[in-house]
Design a protein around this motif. Structure first.
Motif, PDB file in Angstrom:
ATOM      1  N   ALA A   7      60.117   9.263  29.902  1.00 19.56           N
ATOM      2  CA  ALA A   7      58.830   9.950  29.934  1.00 19.56           C
ATOM      3  C   ALA A   7      57.814   9.291  29.010  1.00 19.56           C
ATOM      4  O   ALA A   7      56.630   9.294  29.284  1.00 19.56           O
ATOM      5  CB  ALA A   7      59.012  11.415  29.553  1.00 19.56           C
ATOM      6  N   GLY A   8      58.266   8.697  27.917  1.00 20.46           N
ATOM      7  CA  GLY A   8      57.361   8.077  26.958  1.00 20.46           C
ATOM      8  C   GLY A   8      56.928   6.680  27.333  1.00 20.46           C
ATOM      9  O   GLY A   8      56.255   6.010  26.566  1.00 20.46           O
ATOM     10  N   GLY A   9      57.299   6.213  28.514  1.00 19.15           N
ATOM     11  CA  GLY A   9      56.915   4.892  28.954  1.00 19.15           C
ATOM     12  C   GLY A   9      57.898   3.807  28.565  1.00 19.15           C
ATOM     13  O   GLY A   9      57.724   2.655  28.939  1.00 19.15           O
ATOM     14  N   LEU A  10      58.925   4.152  27.788  1.00 15.96           N
ATOM     15  CA  LEU A  10      59.948   3.177  27.449  1.00 15.96           C
ATOM     16  C   LEU A  10      60.831   2.933  28.663  1.00 15.96           C
ATOM     17  O   LEU A  10      60.993   3.811  29.506  1.00 15.96           O
ATOM     18  CB  LEU A  10      60.832   3.689  26.311  1.00 15.96           C
ATOM     19  CG  LEU A  10      60.173   4.002  24.978  1.00 15.96           C
ATOM     20  CD1 LEU A  10      61.212   4.567  24.016  1.00 15.96           C
ATOM     21  CD2 LEU A  10      59.526   2.768  24.396  1.00 15.96           C
ATOM     22  N   ARG A  11      61.389   1.743  28.739  1.00 12.95           N
ATOM     23  CA  ARG A  11      62.389   1.466  29.775  1.00 12.95           C
ATOM     24  C   ARG A  11      63.705   1.198  29.075  1.00 12.95           C
ATOM     25  O   ARG A  11      63.766   0.392  28.145  1.00 12.95           O
ATOM     26  CB  ARG A  11      61.997   0.249  30.614  1.00 12.95           C
ATOM     27  CG  ARG A  11      61.000   0.560  31.676  1.00 12.95           C
ATOM     28  CD  ARG A  11      60.870  -0.568  32.693  1.00 12.95           C
ATOM     29  NE  ARG A  11      60.615  -1.853  32.075  1.00 12.95           N
ATOM     30  CZ  ARG A  11      61.140  -3.007  32.495  1.00 12.95           C
ATOM     31  NH1 ARG A  11      61.945  -3.047  33.525  1.00 12.95           N
ATOM     32  NH2 ARG A  11      60.838  -4.130  31.890  1.00 12.95           N
ATOM     33  N   ARG A  12      64.753   1.855  29.536  1.00 11.83           N
ATOM     34  CA  ARG A  12      66.090   1.630  28.999  1.00 11.83           C
ATOM     35  C   ARG A  12      66.853   0.735  29.962  1.00 11.83           C
ATOM     36  O   ARG A  12      66.863   0.989  31.164  1.00 11.83           O
ATOM     37  CB  ARG A  12      66.833   2.949  28.851  1.00 11.83           C
ATOM     38  CG  ARG A  12      66.271   3.838  27.792  1.00 11.83           C
ATOM     39  CD  ARG A  12      67.199   5.039  27.579  1.00 11.83           C
ATOM     40  NE  ARG A  12      66.566   5.959  26.670  1.00 11.83           N
ATOM     41  CZ  ARG A  12      66.207   7.191  26.993  1.00 11.83           C
ATOM     42  NH1 ARG A  12      66.467   7.662  28.193  1.00 11.83           N
ATOM     43  NH2 ARG A  12      65.622   7.957  26.114  1.00 11.83           N
ATOM     44  N   ILE A  13      67.507  -0.271  29.434  1.00  9.46           N
ATOM     45  CA  ILE A  13      68.311  -1.178  30.238  1.00  9.46           C
ATOM     46  C   ILE A  13      69.770  -0.982  29.853  1.00  9.46           C
ATOM     47  O   ILE A  13      70.105  -0.967  28.664  1.00  9.46           O
ATOM     48  CB  ILE A  13      67.875  -2.640  30.007  1.00  9.46           C
ATOM     49  CG1 ILE A  13      66.441  -2.826  30.506  1.00  9.46           C
ATOM     50  CG2 ILE A  13      68.830  -3.609  30.680  1.00  9.46           C
ATOM     51  CD1 ILE A  13      65.815  -4.150  30.146  1.00  9.46           C
ATOM     52  N   SER A  14      70.626  -0.831  30.845  1.00  8.01           N
ATOM     53  CA  SER A  14      72.051  -0.650  30.616  1.00  8.01           C
ATOM     54  C   SER A  14      72.831  -1.785  31.260  1.00  8.01           C
ATOM     55  O   SER A  14      72.490  -2.240  32.350  1.00  8.01           O
ATOM     56  CB  SER A  14      72.516   0.685  31.210  1.00  8.01           C
ATOM     57  OG  SER A  14      73.932   0.771  31.152  1.00  8.01           O
ATOM     58  N   SER A  15      73.891  -2.218  30.593  1.00  2.00           N
ATOM     59  CA  SER A  15      74.761  -3.254  31.162  1.00  2.00           C
ATOM     60  C   SER A  15      75.787  -2.646  32.102  1.00  2.00           C
ATOM     61  O   SER A  15      76.465  -3.366  32.818  1.00  2.00           O
ATOM     62  CB  SER A  15      75.491  -3.987  30.040  1.00  2.00           C
ATOM     63  OG  SER A  15      76.427  -3.112  29.428  1.00  2.00           O
ATOM     64  N   GLY A  16      75.930  -1.317  32.038  1.00  2.00           N
ATOM     65  CA  GLY A  16      76.973  -0.658  32.807  1.00  2.00           C
ATOM     66  C   GLY A  16      78.232  -0.433  31.996  1.00  2.00           C
ATOM     67  O   GLY A  16      79.187   0.177  32.475  1.00  2.00           O
ATOM     68  N   SER A  17      78.261  -0.907  30.762  1.00  2.00           N
ATOM     69  CA  SER A  17      79.406  -0.698  29.886  1.00  2.00           C
ATOM     70  C   SER A  17      79.569   0.783  29.601  1.00  2.00           C
ATOM     71  O   SER A  17      78.605   1.476  29.276  1.00  2.00           O
ATOM     72  CB  SER A  17      79.204  -1.457  28.568  1.00  2.00           C
ATOM     73  OG  SER A  17      80.098  -0.997  27.576  1.00  2.00           O
ATOM     74  N   ALA A  68      70.295  -8.940  30.181  1.00  2.00           N
ATOM     75  CA  ALA A  68      69.428  -7.832  29.745  1.00  2.00           C
ATOM     76  C   ALA A  68      67.968  -8.269  29.721  1.00  2.00           C
ATOM     77  O   ALA A  68      67.081  -7.541  30.181  1.00  2.00           O
ATOM     78  CB  ALA A  68      69.867  -7.328  28.373  1.00  2.00           C
ATOM     79  N   LEU A  69      67.708  -9.454  29.185  1.00  2.00           N
ATOM     80  CA  LEU A  69      66.328  -9.947  29.121  1.00  2.00           C
ATOM     81  C   LEU A  69      65.744 -10.141  30.523  1.00  2.00           C
ATOM     82  O   LEU A  69      64.563  -9.861  30.746  1.00  2.00           O
ATOM     83  CB  LEU A  69      66.269 -11.261  28.340  1.00  2.00           C
ATOM     84  CG  LEU A  69      66.540 -11.157  26.836  1.00  2.00           C
ATOM     85  CD1 LEU A  69      66.651 -12.549  26.216  1.00  2.00           C
ATOM     86  CD2 LEU A  69      65.465 -10.333  26.137  1.00  2.00           C
ATOM     87  N   ALA A  70      66.552 -10.594  31.452  1.00  2.00           N
ATOM     88  CA  ALA A  70      66.074 -10.780  32.830  1.00  2.00           C
ATOM     89  C   ALA A  70      65.618  -9.450  33.427  1.00  2.00           C
ATOM     90  O   ALA A  70      64.635  -9.410  34.175  1.00  2.00           O
ATOM     91  CB  ALA A  70      67.163 -11.409  33.695  1.00  2.00           C
ATOM     92  N   GLN A  71      66.313  -8.366  33.090  1.00  2.00           N
ATOM     93  CA  GLN A  71      65.904  -7.042  33.573  1.00  2.00           C
ATOM     94  C   GLN A  71      64.553  -6.634  33.006  1.00  2.00           C
ATOM     95  O   GLN A  71      63.872  -5.790  33.565  1.00  2.00           O
ATOM     96  CB  GLN A  71      66.960  -5.987  33.202  1.00  2.00           C
ATOM     97  CG  GLN A  71      68.217  -6.086  34.011  1.00  2.00           C
ATOM     98  CD  GLN A  71      67.951  -5.716  35.458  1.00  2.00           C
ATOM     99  OE1 GLN A  71      67.437  -4.649  35.756  1.00  2.00           O
ATOM    100  NE2 GLN A  71      68.281  -6.610  36.365  1.00  2.00           N
ATOM    101  N   ALA A  72      64.191  -7.238  31.865  1.00  2.00           N
ATOM    102  CA  ALA A  72      62.899  -6.951  31.226  1.00  2.00           C
ATOM    103  C   ALA A  72      61.852  -7.997  31.587  1.00  2.00           C
ATOM    104  O   ALA A  72      60.777  -8.042  30.993  1.00  2.00           O
ATOM    105  CB  ALA A  72      63.088  -6.902  29.709  1.00  2.00           C
TER     106      ALA A  72
END
Length: 143
Positions: A7-17, A68-72
């Motif tokens: 909601a705050g505009g942040l994006r969370r990236i997960s590796s699936g771990s 992870a960086l590629a997702q960003a």
């Protein structure tokens, strides 16, 4: 890798771990043009295996961070800060040339520390901060 917008505009990236969910953290957070990648170990997240060798773990750390960086929408070339957490001081001499290979272009600010890590199989953990490069705007003066 999965991405979740908050909601705050942040994006969370997960590796699936599964460890990320259990410990309540994200592999990376995107906040505007800043990308903060959590301490990343040499586990292969596909099968949760880890090599005993510090060199192999280091290469896997960089593979995990790159994903992870590629997702960003950025890469290792966009890293501005890196922290190396090593379990033995002798590892720095062995691994520094590998760090130099991956960061030949970015040349980020860096810190290396000798620490105890949470799993005795771990030899290294790497944490990075990156900036997403602004899109290139064509010059109105170049035809």
């Amino acid at each position: 890798m999965a991405t979740l917008k908050t909601a705050g505009g942040l994006r969370r990236i997960s590796s699936g771990s599964t460890f990320e969910a259990a410990a309540g953290y994200s592999r990376a957070i995107v906040d505007g043009d800043s990308v903060l990648v959590s301490g990343t170990t040499g586990f292969n997240y596909a099968d949760m295996s880890i090599e005993a060798d510090a060199v192999a773990q280091t290469h896997q750390c960089f593979a995990n961070i790159s994903a992870a960086l590629a997702q960003a929408n950025c890469s290792l070339d966009d890293v501005v800060r890196v922290r190396y957490l090593l379990t033995e001081p002798e590892l720095f001499t062995l691994l520094a040339p590998i760090f130099g290979e991956y960061f030949a272009r970015a040349r980020p600010a860096a810190t290396a520390m000798v620490v105890g890590l949470i799993d005795p199989r771990l030899k290294i953990e790497i944490e990075v901060d990156a900036r997403i490069a602004p899109p290139e705007v064509p010059s109105p003066y170049i035809a």
